[in-house]
Design a protein around this motif. Sequence first.
Motif, PDB file in Angstrom:
ATOM      1  N   TRP A 299      29.116 -25.719  -0.063  1.00 29.25           N
ATOM      2  CA  TRP A 299      27.897 -25.122   0.462  1.00 29.25           C
ATOM      3  C   TRP A 299      27.492 -23.962  -0.428  1.00 29.25           C
ATOM      4  O   TRP A 299      28.338 -23.310  -1.037  1.00 29.25           O
TER       5      TRP A 299
ATOM      6  N   ASP B  17      22.019 -26.233   6.181  1.00 25.91           N
ATOM      7  CA  ASP B  17      22.297 -26.876   4.903  1.00 25.91           C
ATOM      8  C   ASP B  17      23.446 -27.869   5.063  1.00 25.91           C
ATOM      9  O   ASP B  17      24.518 -27.503   5.549  1.00 25.91           O
TER      10      ASP B  17
ATOM     11  N   GLY C 266      25.190 -29.068   2.756  1.00 25.26           N
ATOM     12  CA  GLY C 266      26.117 -28.955   1.638  1.00 25.26           C
ATOM     13  C   GLY C 266      25.877 -30.072   0.649  1.00 25.26           C
ATOM     14  O   GLY C 266      24.944 -30.866   0.782  1.00 25.26           O
TER      15      GLY C 266
ATOM     16  N   GLU D 137      31.356 -21.992  -4.323  1.00 22.29           N
ATOM     17  CA  GLU D 137      32.127 -22.483  -3.191  1.00 22.29           C
ATOM     18  C   GLU D 137      33.101 -21.442  -2.667  1.00 22.29           C
ATOM     19  O   GLU D 137      33.566 -20.590  -3.393  1.00 22.29           O
TER      20      GLU D 137
ATOM     21  N   ARG E 212      29.377 -22.581   8.908  1.00 23.78           N
ATOM     22  CA  ARG E 212      27.988 -23.016   8.975  1.00 23.78           C
ATOM     23  C   ARG E 212      27.785 -24.007  10.120  1.00 23.78           C
ATOM     24  O   ARG E 212      28.645 -24.827  10.399  1.00 23.78           O
TER      25      ARG E 212
END
Length: 150
Positions: free
Chosen positions: A109, A121, A123, A138, A146
């Motif tokens: 991510w 997101d 990722g 990272e 997240r």
Amino acid sequence: MSRIAEVIVLAQDADEVMRPLTRPDRTRTWVGCFSEMRPGGDWGFGWGAEFEHMSWRSGLLKHLESLPWPRPETVQVLIHDEEDDCFGLWMIHGGRLREVPLPHTRRAWWSGPPQEGYAPDPGILSRTDCGPVDWPEEIEGGDRSRPPAW
């Protein structure tokens, strides 16, 4: 935000479960419809969809895991985001769709907190056997704080 993703659902004996997902439904959190895939004849247990925006797919995995699958052990969800090197695999374990780690891949991510006003997101799934993974920055093991993008 525009970020195209393809999703394939494979599940045996799931025609009745998937039928409503082949039609538009404004009550769903995600936007889109699946199309049945029947390569080479009347056998088939796959459905595919393409999502053009990240916000259109929010809640898709939660919706899929809530369905009354006749054979949940056969459910496989393949997801390829436009930034990914390959499809990722999700399967039902303990009643939830969870990403199954694939050999020689790593999901990363972007560093920093999620951006307000944007869909979470997903990722980027990168192949680690094709060269160094040098973006995004990272955190070892990925940033698990997240919210799920799907």
